[in-house]
Scaffold this motif. Sequence first.
Motif, mmCIF file in Angstrom:
data_model
loop_
_atom_site.group_PDB
_atom_site.id
_atom_site.type_symbol
_atom_site.label_atom_id
_atom_site.label_comp_id
_atom_site.label_asym_id
_atom_site.label_seq_id
_atom_site.Cartn_x
_atom_site.Cartn_y
_atom_site.Cartn_z
ATOM 1 N N ASP A 1 0.837 -1.193 0.000
ATOM 2 C CA ASP A 1 0.000 0.000 0.000
ATOM 3 C C ASP A 1 0.877 1.250 0.000
ATOM 4 O OD1 ASP A 1 1.042 -0.198 2.535
ATOM 5 O OD2 ASP A 1 -0.874 -0.149 3.578
ATOM 6 N N GLY A 2 2.120 1.080 -0.459
ATOM 7 C CA GLY A 2 3.078 2.187 -0.504
ATOM 8 C C GLY A 2 2.995 2.956 -1.804
ATOM 9 N N PRO A 3 4.056 3.663 -2.141
ATOM 10 C CA PRO A 3 4.062 4.488 -3.350
ATOM 11 C C PRO A 3 3.842 3.651 -4.608
ATOM 12 C CG PRO A 3 6.013 4.893 -2.009
ATOM 13 C CD PRO A 3 5.298 3.740 -1.401
ATOM 14 N N GLU A 4 3.222 4.261 -5.577
ATOM 15 C CA GLU A 4 2.964 3.604 -6.848
ATOM 16 C C GLU A 4 4.136 3.833 -7.787
ATOM 17 O OE1 GLU A 4 -0.334 4.555 -10.021
ATOM 18 O OE2 GLU A 4 -1.225 3.690 -8.205
ATOM 19 N N TYR A 5 4.414 2.857 -8.630
ATOM 20 C CA TYR A 5 5.430 2.998 -9.668
ATOM 21 C C TYR A 5 4.978 2.230 -10.902
ATOM 22 C CZ TYR A 5 6.974 -1.643 -8.117
ATOM 23 O OH TYR A 5 7.031 -2.969 -7.779
ATOM 24 N N TRP A 6 5.604 2.507 -12.036
ATOM 25 C CA TRP A 6 5.300 1.821 -13.292
ATOM 26 C C TRP A 6 6.552 1.074 -13.706
ATOM 27 C CZ3 TRP A 6 2.709 6.076 -16.800
ATOM 28 C CH2 TRP A 6 1.551 6.531 -16.173
ATOM 29 N N ALA A 7 6.381 -0.139 -14.194
ATOM 30 C CA ALA A 7 7.507 -0.949 -14.646
ATOM 31 C C ALA A 7 7.132 -1.652 -15.940
ATOM 32 C CB ALA A 7 7.876 -1.978 -13.583
ATOM 33 N N LEU A 8 8.143 -1.990 -16.729
ATOM 34 C CA LEU A 8 7.885 -2.839 -17.883
ATOM 35 C C LEU A 8 7.398 -4.196 -17.379
ATOM 36 C CD1 LEU A 8 11.032 -2.141 -20.098
ATOM 37 C CD2 LEU A 8 8.707 -1.303 -20.469
ATOM 38 N N ARG B 1 16.334 1.862 -32.737
ATOM 39 C CA ARG B 1 16.827 1.245 -31.513
ATOM 40 C C ARG B 1 16.754 2.275 -30.392
ATOM 41 N NH1 ARG B 1 19.506 -3.499 -31.709
ATOM 42 N NH2 ARG B 1 20.704 -2.887 -29.901
ATOM 43 N N VAL B 2 15.813 2.095 -29.490
ATOM 44 C CA VAL B 2 15.580 3.049 -28.415
ATOM 45 C C VAL B 2 15.502 2.300 -27.101
ATOM 46 C CG1 VAL B 2 13.962 4.744 -27.493
ATOM 47 C CG2 VAL B 2 14.315 4.585 -29.954
ATOM 48 N N MET B 3 16.235 2.785 -26.093
ATOM 49 C CA MET B 3 16.099 2.217 -24.752
ATOM 50 C C MET B 3 14.959 2.929 -24.057
ATOM 51 S SD MET B 3 19.884 1.598 -23.153
ATOM 52 C CE MET B 3 19.221 1.328 -21.535
ATOM 53 N N VAL B 4 14.100 2.168 -23.413
ATOM 54 C CA VAL B 4 13.050 2.772 -22.599
ATOM 55 C C VAL B 4 13.341 2.427 -21.155
ATOM 56 C CG1 VAL B 4 11.329 2.693 -24.431
ATOM 57 C CG2 VAL B 4 11.506 0.790 -22.846
ATOM 58 N N PRO B 5 12.900 3.252 -20.205
ATOM 59 C CA PRO B 5 13.177 2.960 -18.797
ATOM 60 C C PRO B 5 12.442 1.698 -18.359
ATOM 61 C CG PRO B 5 11.704 4.837 -18.996
ATOM 62 C CD PRO B 5 12.154 4.475 -20.385
ATOM 63 N N THR B 6 13.092 0.874 -17.545
ATOM 64 C CA THR B 6 12.455 -0.328 -17.024
ATOM 65 C C THR B 6 11.559 -0.014 -15.836
ATOM 66 O OG1 THR B 6 14.378 -0.785 -15.650
ATOM 67 C CG2 THR B 6 14.271 -1.879 -17.798
ATOM 68 N N LEU B 7 11.736 1.173 -15.247
ATOM 69 C CA LEU B 7 11.001 1.528 -14.034
ATOM 70 C C LEU B 7 10.785 3.033 -13.991
ATOM 71 C CD1 LEU B 7 10.130 0.524 -11.092
ATOM 72 C CD2 LEU B 7 12.429 1.175 -10.417
ATOM 73 N N LEU B 8 9.564 3.450 -13.701
ATOM 74 C CA LEU B 8 9.243 4.871 -13.532
ATOM 75 C C LEU B 8 8.538 5.038 -12.204
ATOM 76 C CD1 LEU B 8 7.692 5.668 -17.033
ATOM 77 C CD2 LEU B 8 9.959 6.307 -16.241
ATOM 78 N N MET B 9 9.011 5.939 -11.381
ATOM 79 C CA MET B 9 8.349 6.217 -10.121
ATOM 80 C C MET B 9 7.237 7.243 -10.358
ATOM 81 S SD MET B 9 9.855 4.173 -8.149
ATOM 82 C CE MET B 9 9.159 4.578 -6.602
#
Length: 138
Positions: free
Chosen positions: A32-39, A126-134
């Motif tokens: 129930d902590g902070p939300e984040y987005w991940a691949l 060829r593009v790197m995308v972040p694996t994790l976004l807070m």
Amino acid sequence: MADRSRVAAVIVRDGCLLMVRERAAGPTGRHDGPEYWALPGGGVEPGEDPGEAVRREVVERTGLVPLAVRHAYEAPYPSGWTSCYRVEVGPGEPRPGVDGDMGCDCPRMVGPVWVPLARALAGEGRVMVPTLLMAASV
């Protein structure tokens, strides 16, 4: 950073990148902590091929069926280096997944989200995308 093998899927459809919204563990140990987005992704099981691991994780996290998988790049992640794969999926919309290896009954995954890519990033380059976004708190 832990020394754990991990995989993640870069799934692009109609100029959008699929990410999974999740919740971190809060002070009580529940998710129930902070939300984040991940691949969409997770750990590689002992003896499992990374390509098979990313296919399994896509199904578990999104319910989508992987059609083609190809290695894209390596990226750091808090729980270990992540092998990122470009994954083509079949038709259908993603659904919230389940995380059966967690030791609690609280939901960690909030749900999949299509995040619009900038026009320059949505092509086949060829593009790197972040694996994790807070998620920023407002």
